[in-house]
Design a protein around this motif. Structure first.
Motif, PDB file in Angstrom:
ATOM      1  N   ALA A  70     -79.065  18.356 -30.590  1.00  0.00           N
ATOM      2  CA  ALA A  70     -77.908  17.735 -31.248  1.00  0.00           C
ATOM      3  C   ALA A  70     -78.249  16.315 -31.672  1.00  0.00           C
ATOM      4  CB  ALA A  70     -76.702  17.742 -30.310  1.00  0.00           C
ATOM      5  N   ASP A  71     -78.979  15.596 -30.831  1.00  0.00           N
ATOM      6  CA  ASP A  71     -79.398  14.238 -31.203  1.00  0.00           C
ATOM      7  C   ASP A  71     -80.321  14.266 -32.404  1.00  0.00           C
ATOM      8  OD1 ASP A  71     -79.621  13.095 -27.750  1.00  0.00           O
ATOM      9  OD2 ASP A  71     -77.923  13.189 -29.137  1.00  0.00           O
ATOM     10  N   GLN A 128     -81.618  24.901 -37.741  1.00  0.00           N
ATOM     11  CA  GLN A 128     -81.735  24.298 -39.072  1.00  0.00           C
ATOM     12  C   GLN A 128     -81.005  25.133 -40.107  1.00  0.00           C
ATOM     13  OE1 GLN A 128     -82.912  21.347 -39.889  1.00  0.00           O
ATOM     14  NE2 GLN A 128     -83.269  20.992 -37.711  1.00  0.00           N
ATOM     15  N   GLN A 129     -81.027  26.468 -39.935  1.00  0.00           N
ATOM     16  CA  GLN A 129     -80.263  27.323 -40.858  1.00  0.00           C
ATOM     17  C   GLN A 129     -78.778  27.130 -40.651  1.00  0.00           C
ATOM     18  OE1 GLN A 129     -81.556  31.333 -40.187  1.00  0.00           O
ATOM     19  NE2 GLN A 129     -83.725  30.819 -40.379  1.00  0.00           N
ATOM     20  N   SER A 130     -78.349  27.117 -39.395  1.00  0.00           N
ATOM     21  CA  SER A 130     -76.917  27.058 -39.088  1.00  0.00           C
ATOM     22  C   SER A 130     -76.320  25.716 -39.446  1.00  0.00           C
ATOM     23  CB  SER A 130     -76.691  27.341 -37.597  1.00  0.00           C
ATOM     24  OG  SER A 130     -77.235  28.593 -37.245  1.00  0.00           O
ATOM     25  N   SER A 131     -77.105  24.638 -39.370  1.00  0.00           N
ATOM     26  CA  SER A 131     -76.541  23.309 -39.612  1.00  0.00           C
ATOM     27  C   SER A 131     -76.114  23.123 -41.047  1.00  0.00           C
ATOM     28  CB  SER A 131     -77.571  22.234 -39.244  1.00  0.00           C
ATOM     29  OG  SER A 131     -78.701  22.333 -40.087  1.00  0.00           O
ATOM     30  N   LYS A 145     -70.883  25.187 -35.511  1.00  0.00           N
ATOM     31  CA  LYS A 145     -70.114  25.724 -34.386  1.00  0.00           C
ATOM     32  C   LYS A 145     -70.314  27.234 -34.213  1.00  0.00           C
ATOM     33  CE  LYS A 145     -66.470  22.227 -34.366  1.00  0.00           C
ATOM     34  NZ  LYS A 145     -65.031  21.947 -34.446  1.00  0.00           N
ATOM     35  N   LEU A 146     -70.856  27.909 -35.244  1.00  0.00           N
ATOM     36  CA  LEU A 146     -71.054  29.351 -35.148  1.00  0.00           C
ATOM     37  C   LEU A 146     -72.385  29.699 -34.505  1.00  0.00           C
ATOM     38  CD1 LEU A 146     -69.700  30.484 -38.632  1.00  0.00           C
ATOM     39  CD2 LEU A 146     -68.488  30.377 -36.467  1.00  0.00           C
ATOM     40  N   LEU A 147     -73.215  28.699 -34.191  1.00  0.00           N
ATOM     41  CA  LEU A 147     -74.527  28.954 -33.611  1.00  0.00           C
ATOM     42  C   LEU A 147     -74.381  29.698 -32.285  1.00  0.00           C
ATOM     43  CD1 LEU A 147     -77.610  28.334 -33.887  1.00  0.00           C
ATOM     44  CD2 LEU A 147     -77.199  26.387 -32.393  1.00  0.00           C
ATOM     45  N   LEU A 148     -75.194  30.775 -32.124  1.00  0.00           N
ATOM     46  CA  LEU A 148     -75.260  31.563 -30.889  1.00  0.00           C
ATOM     47  C   LEU A 148     -73.979  32.306 -30.569  1.00  0.00           C
ATOM     48  CD1 LEU A 148     -77.127  28.972 -28.618  1.00  0.00           C
ATOM     49  CD2 LEU A 148     -78.127  30.763 -30.022  1.00  0.00           C
ATOM     50  N   ARG A 149     -73.064  32.376 -31.552  1.00  0.00           N
ATOM     51  CA  ARG A 149     -71.792  33.049 -31.276  1.00  0.00           C
ATOM     52  C   ARG A 149     -71.960  34.559 -31.219  1.00  0.00           C
ATOM     53  NH1 ARG A 149     -66.175  31.880 -34.622  1.00  0.00           N
ATOM     54  NH2 ARG A 149     -64.790  33.076 -33.299  1.00  0.00           N
ATOM     55  N   ASP A 170     -67.458  18.519 -29.576  1.00  0.00           N
ATOM     56  CA  ASP A 170     -66.979  19.901 -29.595  1.00  0.00           C
ATOM     57  C   ASP A 170     -68.107  20.858 -29.958  1.00  0.00           C
ATOM     58  OD1 ASP A 170     -63.623  19.291 -30.909  1.00  0.00           O
ATOM     59  OD2 ASP A 170     -64.581  18.771 -29.023  1.00  0.00           O
ATOM     60  N   VAL A 171     -68.998  20.436 -30.862  1.00  0.00           N
ATOM     61  CA  VAL A 171     -70.102  21.306 -31.266  1.00  0.00           C
ATOM     62  C   VAL A 171     -70.998  21.596 -30.069  1.00  0.00           C
ATOM     63  CG1 VAL A 171     -72.147  21.487 -32.730  1.00  0.00           C
ATOM     64  CG2 VAL A 171     -70.044  20.523 -33.658  1.00  0.00           C
ATOM     65  N   LEU A 172     -71.329  20.562 -29.301  1.00  0.00           N
ATOM     66  CA  LEU A 172     -72.184  20.755 -28.122  1.00  0.00           C
ATOM     67  C   LEU A 172     -71.503  21.662 -27.097  1.00  0.00           C
ATOM     68  CD1 LEU A 172     -74.050  17.467 -27.177  1.00  0.00           C
ATOM     69  CD2 LEU A 172     -74.973  19.760 -27.357  1.00  0.00           C
ATOM     70  N   HIS A 173     -70.209  21.441 -26.880  1.00  0.00           N
ATOM     71  CA  HIS A 173     -69.468  22.278 -25.929  1.00  0.00           C
ATOM     72  C   HIS A 173     -69.538  23.747 -26.357  1.00  0.00           C
ATOM     73  CE1 HIS A 173     -66.183  23.117 -23.018  1.00  0.00           C
ATOM     74  NE2 HIS A 173     -65.909  24.080 -23.878  1.00  0.00           N
ATOM     75  N   ILE A 174     -69.374  23.996 -27.645  1.00  0.00           N
ATOM     76  CA  ILE A 174     -69.383  25.380 -28.150  1.00  0.00           C
ATOM     77  C   ILE A 174     -70.784  25.973 -28.023  1.00  0.00           C
ATOM     78  CG2 ILE A 174     -69.126  26.752 -30.261  1.00  0.00           C
ATOM     79  CD1 ILE A 174     -66.829  24.830 -31.007  1.00  0.00           C
ATOM     80  N   TRP A 175     -71.816  25.184 -28.316  1.00  0.00           N
ATOM     81  CA  TRP A 175     -73.186  25.692 -28.162  1.00  0.00           C
ATOM     82  C   TRP A 175     -73.432  26.143 -26.723  1.00  0.00           C
ATOM     83  CZ3 TRP A 175     -76.965  21.879 -31.121  1.00  0.00           C
ATOM     84  CH2 TRP A 175     -76.761  22.020 -32.491  1.00  0.00           C
TER      85      TRP A 175
END
Length: 1519
Positions: free
Chosen positions: A1346-1347, A1066-1069, A1074-1078, A1355-1360
């Motif tokens: 994501a849903d 919720q913070q990252s959104s 795309k930076l989540l868990l990076r 792409d966001v899901l792939h990056i997560w």
């Protein structure tokens, strides 16, 4: 029909296509057809078929070129596709392009160059895979035929899908390859249908014929009804627009026979000959609403967008139509088809070419394409009231929009618009451009909402439901009001908000205030959304009116409205438009040209506004103005300053009004220089191209006249010639481009204030004179009205041309003068020069005719015909606005000076040559010898690198003995605490059974119970993370302590991790999802790393561990084959350029016979053969001996490396080998470590290994590596950076180049490549097609989140997923094998592992990086492998996605089993004690967070109890 999918050549070529920065794609040819399906866009051009991602990035393209040759099996000419570079004689032109989603195929049909049909069935996911092909005609023969094709379903026992083609019957299709003369066909889509694929026969032939040359425009199926639209030529009416209904039922024949028809008539004004150009059905019925673009006069210019209700009338008789029939031959039938009339003419705009209708909430939204490259958006409510048209996209060119517009099926906030050779992905709205609530609402855009976060955006981009938007029907104002007065003189103000809200409306408030105290009575009704009512405390209003402020609040959103209340009966005067608007703006009612108090009912403001237009000027005594002309009448979209309007009776005109048809906001310009018959005004800029109406406004607000102005595309310039000028300016420049007739001035970037007027303007060229400049760099800009547009071409200023001399010669009856000028970059032409020659002060014009060039001189030749005397004393040369004088004296002087200089030059050269000849002879020998040595060294290095590369084999031994796996607790502790060895040790130490343990157990049990409460644990984590003193290192430690404390209950730890991850998402959104868990910047991210490590340990050990160890061993062996610098760690054989030992000198391999001393009596073991290098140091030799011992016997030698020393057998006795001794070489203050070469150890020498414990050396020596100044005091293979006489060590100063040794990187890669690939495959190839439980479970968790967050970008899901598994776990393992095995990792090995880890991570990247010669070598090394790895990764992710979901019960059982496997392996009490230190440090903050979260009192008491228990043990020793 034959199957060609295995025979044809599929060519994926790259020329002529370009992804543009603004979300577009340019093709190599003109677009013929395009279609959208799922995640792809398919585009057919003249000679290629493209498959693009939904964001218009290229997936692949397929050539449509091939050869026609005879096929014996088919006994006919066949089409075979050939590779791009091969010869070809035919092109497959696509006329039908249909995605068949249910069958995962793309149907592509058309004709080849022999005018015969050809069809292919392609894989929808990969068009390079041809599932089926056949030479058969489906669709028209002529690519320009007015025909349509689409898929339809016919109800049989099961629904059957057919290709419906409606073909224009103009006679051109009657070729040898034509399939028939029907107007409409139903072709099969698969071989299971009667007759086989593409057949249209079904026992009996279904027939559908038309009379005459019918052109089909569009068609679709809605429910079971098929709709066909066509233009039917008619002698009487010019053209008829016909609609045909077909019922898809039973079979093809019955479907054809069910035809019923109607005519679409828009000629309400008596006009004839309208034509249908494009259409789109409005989704969601009934009724079936449909919009069509009609040409009113049969041409392309005068077009209208009209809406019809085309719901089928099934009461009509079947097959009774004057223009169509289902029979062998159509008979003339004297019947009149049903006539449908429009529901509404929605929009008028010239050159409309296409339309797409969509529904959004209660609104209908139309996207209209035009012939001059515009996309216009129009919203319509359920009452068919249109909002103001908005231009969504405007092309710089005038290419027309393709007849079809499609929505992006992945992200419906975008749509696809095609032009001649371009595809654009255009957003359906520009919400973010509206910065205020009023602007957002006034845009009247159904897609836009105003968020509580004070921004205008799409509804699904608002973080919560706190938003508002326009209402369900059209309103002119967001807030309207009326002022009523009853019979008791009580005045009531009623305020109405026109909004749709996304929240509970119970928090709706109105605060009404004015300068009058207690403005509203207390008995006024409370606000009830959407209305507020105020009963005024006074029964009268001031004559001058009363200013009222209303503050309206809805949730977090509030705004102010300013109202002006007036006594309605005081608004009096002549009935003008302005007076009417003043009345309505005061909340009053306008009726019969009189302003009065409003009625109690709140009316739609738009209805009121329309009343001000009518019945205002009847009987008024005014001189009606007339407009004769406007100059210019065609302008660019930027408008035109100082336009001239001429006419009659213009004296009272105060403004000029410009309004497009159905434009809500007309623009008005003031006038000046009004003479009564002409006036001057500015034509304002426009949002869209097209024709607008112009009228003149009088003082009473009335507008008269009806003249048109056409807005066109803005100017664009493509080139300027010449592209340079001399500094003084005034050079004549030609600008090339389009629409240049609109240019009003030209300026340069170095001086924007000086504007040059254009000369000789036309649409494609103009000329102007350059301004002067003082700098060389400049650029050209053109001015249009109030805009300045750049010409994207460079322009340079050079110094003035320098004319040096001239000569004159008589030729017959004229004199030729040749003028010399220094060569420059100005490229002057003869036409730019004007020359006058003077004889005794008499001028003679000299006509410049010829220019010639040499290396350093330009020559211009001019002719004088007025004299034959060649003696001229002076020339005046004019260029631009400058005139220079060139006289004969200066010319002769320069000539003689040049001659003297030329004579002196040989003398000087001869003197210099003689002087240096002796020196040259002396240096020649030395120089040649030195160069030869350098060349020889470089040749040898290059040749050796080539030999190594070509002879390199992966012959590294795989027998590496037993794999030294770490047990689980040591593996986990190294993952948990990689930088804290104390915690690593304490958390796996066994606890003694003593009395202290019993006391500590009470405290630890209390804390353990406390963290089992999810409210407490999540509150504690959030409280600690909010503290600025709580560092990232603390967060990682906290996560690892929690992992150990909760290891016995992994199910609960998983639940806590999910809760914390959801909060982090919720913070990252709000920023960049795309930076989540990076990175590991929070507790939960480290917790996820630990969780993955726990869950994947079994998979790591069983499936990956062996391949990882073999790869590390292979790297170690490969590195050992070449020199390794003992001081810096750099190696000759490596994968990392940073660790490449390119300074290495020549070396040779040695085979040593190594004896191990046994006991203390001089006994030795059997010899062990050890490979070494003559450049190895003593320390390196000892390490290789111990490594060889372990590899041969499977267990390590019983003495550590520091406790052994070695001796070399020389002349029958053993000489001790030491790292440094009295014979060591020194360079300045730096000492070189001794090597085998230093001791002159030969190949096959005997080395004895002794232990310092059993055989103490005579002169014991500590390892020099223990010296803290080791790197500054010693060197090995890399020369130190100190001054030294080169003559002392000439062999150490050989010239070396790093680039020569880069082949060693590739050589190393080749040697270990098979091990790397096997390792990678073991990671992403799933055993039994099933991913590890944790991977599948966590990926499903990410999909569900994501849903929930409405993230549709794949792409966001792939990056997560990449950040959570490969980056968070596998990269950690690949770079740190010492976490898994009991080994030590050398620095140069770490460099190699980093390169492999980077290649592994690049395989998961979505971006395509173009690598050039300056790219880093670690990227280039695996550049050819990465694309293949990426395909493997896609397949890996796809397999996981398609795998059946793991149930919660299965996953909990897995977690319980993992917990049970490793019971009692961790010191839980030690972890709890360390955990309490954090709680104690931030006790107050944790308690406050519990209060904020509403934690129960029992939980807070439990926390205090734990704190008291630990405090009571302060005097105890923690053990």
């Amino acid at each position: 029909m034959i199957l060609l999918s295995g025979l044809i050549f599929i060519v994926l070529a790259k020329p002529g296509r370009c992804l543009e920065e603004d979300g577009g794609f340019t093709f190599n040819g003109d677009v013929r057809h395009f279609a959208v399906a799922n995640n792809s866009v398919y585009v057919a051009t003249d000679d290629r078929l493209y498959q693009l991602n939904h964001d218009l990035t290229l997936v692949r393209s397929l050539t449509q070129r091939g050869i026609l040759k005879y096929d014996k099996l088919q006994n006919g000419i066949r089409f075979y596709r050939v590779p791009e570079k091969d010869e070809w004689n035919a092109t497959f032109s696509v006329n039908v392009l249909l995605p068949f989603d249910d069958n995962d195929t793309l149907i592509s049909c058309g004709v080849t160059d022999n005018r015969c049909g050809y069809c292919e069935v392609l894989d929808l996911a990969d068009i390079s895979k041809v599932r089926y092909s056949e030479h058969i005609l489906v669709g028209p023969v002529n690519p320009n035929s007015a025909s349509v094709a689409f898929l339809v379903d016919v109800e049989r026992r099961t629904n059957e899908t057919y290709i419906l083609t409606a073909i224009q019957q103009n006679g051109s299709s009657n070729t040898k390859c034509s399939s028939g003369s029907e107007a409409v066909y139903l072709h099969n889509t698969n071989n299971s249908q009667p007759g086989g694929i593409f057949s249209f026969n079904e026992g009996s032939t279904p027939q559908f014929r038309s009379k005459g040359n019918v052109s089909f425009v569009d068609g679709f199926q809605n429910s079971s009804i098929i709709y066909l639209f066509s233009n039917v030529p008619s002698d009487k009416e010019g053209n008829k627009v016909r609609l045909i209904w077909l019922e898809g039922k039973r079979n093809k024949v019955e479907t054809m026979r069910s035809l019923r028809g109607a005519s679409l008539d828009i000629s309400d004004r008596g006009g004839k000959g309208s034509r249908l150009l494009a259409s789109s059905v409005v989704p969601d019925g009934p009724p079936v609403l449909w919009s069509g673009v009609f040409s009113v006069d049969g041409g392309q210019t005068n077009t209208e967008l009209v809406m019809f209700d085309i719901s089928p009338d099934l009461s009509l008789k079947q097959n009774q139509d004057p223009d169509f029939c289902s029979a062998v031959k159509c008979e003339d039938k004297n019947v009149q088809p049903k006539t449908l009339k429009p529901k509404k003419t929605l929009f008028r705009q010239n050159y409309m070419t296409s339309v797409l209708a969509v529904r959004h909430k209660s609104w209908m939204v139309f996207f209209v394409g035009t012939g001059d490259g515009q996309l216009i958006k129009l919203a319509v409510d359920n009452n068919y009231h249109t909002t103001c048209p908005k231009v969504l996209y405007r092309a710089n060119h005038d290419h027309k929009v393709f007849p079809k517009i499609h929505l992006d099926e992945v992200d419906d906030k975008y749509l696809y618009v095609a032009f001649q050779n371009q595809m654009k992905r255009v957003p359906v709205s520009k919400c973010s451009t509206y910065k205020t609530l009023q602007d957002c609402w006034s845009a009247q855009d159904p897609y836009c909402v105003w968020c509580g976060s004070n921004r205008c955006t799409f509804e699904n981009e608002c973080p919560d439901s706190d938003w508002l938007s326009i209402p369900e029907d059209y309103q002119e104002k967001m807030v309207s009001y009326t002022v009523t007065k009853d019979t008791t003189d009580q005045i009531t103000l009623k305020i109405q908000t026109h909004l749709t809200v996304g929240q509970n409306v119970s928090n709706f408030t109105c605060e009404i205030s004015s300068s009058v105290n207690e403005f509203c009575r207390r008995e006024s009704a409370p606000p009830q959304f959407p209305q507020c009512t105020c009963i005024l405390s006074k029964s009268t209003l001031p004559t001058e009116g009363l200013d009222v402020t209303v503050r309206i609040t809805l949730g977090k959103i509030d705004w102010w409205e300013k109202l002006k209340l007036m006594k309605c009966s005081d608004i009096r005067g002549p009935p003008t438009s302005d007076l009417c608007k003043q009345c309505l703006d005061a909340g009053c009612d306008w009726s019969q040209n009189v302003c009065s108090w409003a009625t109690a009912e709140l009316k739609n403001v738009s209805i009121y506004s329309n009343t001000c237009i009518y019945h205002l000027y009847k009987g008024m005594n005014i001189s009606k103005p007339e407009i004769s002309s406007i100059t210019p009448s065609i302008v660019s979209i930027y408008g035109k300053n100082h336009a001239l309007l001429t006419g009659h009776n213009l004296s009272d005109v105060i403004r000029v009004r410009i309004q497009a048809d159905m434009d809500c906001t007309p623009r008005e310009s003031p006038v000046w220089n009004n003479t009564g018959v002409n006036l001057t005004f500015h034509i304002p800029s426009a949002d869209r191209k097209g024709v607008v109406k112009v009228c003149v406004v009088l003082t009473d607000g009335s507008c008269h006249g009806n003249t048109e102005i056409a807005y066109r595309s803005p100017p664009s310039c493509t080139a300027v010639t010449p592209s340079s000028s001399w500094m003084s300016g005034k050079r004549n420049i030609t600008v090339l481009g389009s629409q240049l007739e609109f240019v009003e001035g030209v300026t340069h970037s170095h001086d924007l204030t000086e504007v040059k007027l254009p000369q000789n303007k036309s649409s494609q060229t103009l000329t102007y004179d350059t301004p002067a400049a003082r700098t060389s760099a400049s650029s050209v800009l053109v001015k249009v009205a109030n805009e300045t547009l750049p010409c994207f071409t460079s322009f340079t200023y050079y110094p003035e041309p320098e004319f040096t001399s001239f000569t004159s010669t008589r030729t017959g009856e004229s004199v030729l003068i040749t003028i010399q000028k220094k060569a420059d970059k100005l490229e002057m032409t003869p036409e730019e020069l004007s020359v006058i020659g003077f004889q005794e002060e008499k001028p003679h014009n000299c006509i410049v005719e010829i220019k010639s060039k040499s290396n350093e001189t330009d020559s211009f030749t001019c002719e004088i015909t007025t004299t034959v005397n060649p003696k001229f004393q002076m020339l005046k040369i004019t260029y631009g606005d400058r005139t220079i004088t060139l006289d004969l004296k200066s010319s002769s002087y320069m000539y003689y000076l040049l001659v003297v200089v030329l004579l002196l030059i040989p003398c000087i050269i001869a003197f210099v040559v003689l002087f240096f000849r002796n020196k040259e002879k002396q240096l020649n020998v030395k120089m040649n010898k030195h160069i030869e040595d350098l060349e020889l060294n470089i040749r040898n290095d290059i040749r050796q690198g080539f030999v190594d590369l070509q002879t390199e084999k992966a012959d590294l031994m795989e027998n590496v003995g037993a794999i030294p796996f770490l047990d689980y607790k040591h593996f986990a502790s190294r993952i948990f605490f990689p930088e804290n060895e104390a915690l690593m040790t304490s958390c796996i130490k066994d606890i003694g059974q003593d009395a202290v343990k019993v006391q500590l157990d009470d405290c630890c049990l209390g804390l353990s119970k406390l963290i089992q409460d999810q409210v407490f644990l999540t509150s504690m984590v959030h409280a600690l993370e909010e503290q600025k003193t709580f560092t990232i290192k603390d967060k990682c430690t906290l996560a690892s302590l929690l992992t150990i404390a909760l290891h016995s209950n992994l199910s609960y730890m998983t639940e806590v991790m999910e809760v914390l991850l959801k909060a982090l998402m919720q913070q990252s959104s709000n920023a960049q999802p795309k930076l989540l868990l990076r990175r590991t910047e929070s507790t939960v991210e480290k917790l996820l790393t630990n969780w993955m490590s726990i869950c994947l340990y079994g998979f790591l050990r069983e499936s990956v561990g062996q391949h990882l160890f073999l790869m590390v061993s292979a790297l170690t062996q490969q590195i050992a084959k070449g020199p390794v610098d003992c001081v810096t760690g750099k190696a000759l054989y490596t994968l990392s350029e940073d660790w490449l030992l390119w300074q290495a000198q020549d070396f040779s391999s040695l085979k040593l016979k190594v004896l191990f001393a046994v006991g203390s009596d001089g006994e030795v073991s059997e010899p062990l053969e050890v490979s070494a290098l003559n450049c190895d140091t003593v320390e390196q030799v000892k390490a290789k001996i111990l490594s060889s011992f372990k590899a041969k016997f499977g267990f390590p030698y019983n003495t550590n490396l520091k406790d052994i020393y070695i001796e070399f057998e020389k002349d029958g006795s053993f000489v001790p080998l030491q790292e440094v001794d009295g014979s060591s070489e020194n360079i300045g203050v730096v000492t070189m470590l001794n090597t085998l070469k230093h001791y002159k150890v030969p190949d096959g020498a005997t080395i004895k290994v002794l232990s310092t414990k059993t055989h103490p050396p005579l002169s014991p020596q500590l390892s020099v590596k223990d010296d803290e100044n080791f790197e500054r005091k010693y060197f090995h293979l890399i020369d130190p950076d100190v001054e030294e006489d080169q003559r002392n060590n000439p062999e150490k100063k050989k010239f070396k180049m790093k680039e020569v040794h880069l082949t060693k990187l590739l050589s190393t890669k080749v040697a270990v490549h098979s091990y790397v690939e096997t390792l990678f495959k073991s990671i992403w190839e799933l055993p039994s097609c099933k991913a590890p439980h944790a991977v599948k479970y966590f990926f499903d968790f990410l999909d569900s989140q994501a849903d929930v967050m409405k993230i549709t970008d794949p792409d966001v899901l792939h990056i997560w997923k990449t950040n959570s598994l490969p980056l968070r776990f596998w990269i950690n393992i690949l770079k740190n094998p010492q976490f898994v095995f009991d080994i030590e990792k050398a620095a140069h090995l770490d460099g190699c592992l980093s390169v492999i880890a980077q290649a592994f991570m690049d395989s998961f990247s979505l971006s395509e990086v173009q690598l050039g010669k300056h790219a880093p070598t670690n990227k280039l090394l695996y550049a050819k492998d990465i694309p293949k790895y990426k395909q493997d990764v896609k397949a890996y992710y796809k397999q996981i996605r398609e795998q059946s979901t793991i149930t919660d019960t299965e996953f909990k059982a897995f977690l319980q089993e993992e917990s049970k496997k490793h019971e009692n392996e961790f010191n839980e009490a030690a972890a709890l004690r360390e955990l309490f230190k954090f709680i104690q440090r931030y006790f107050t903050e944790i308690k406050e967070k519990l209060d904020q979260n509403g934690a129960p009192e029992e939980l807070k008491e439990q926390l205090l109890s734990v704190k008291d228990s630990f405090d009571a043990l302060k005097s105890c020793a923690w053990s």
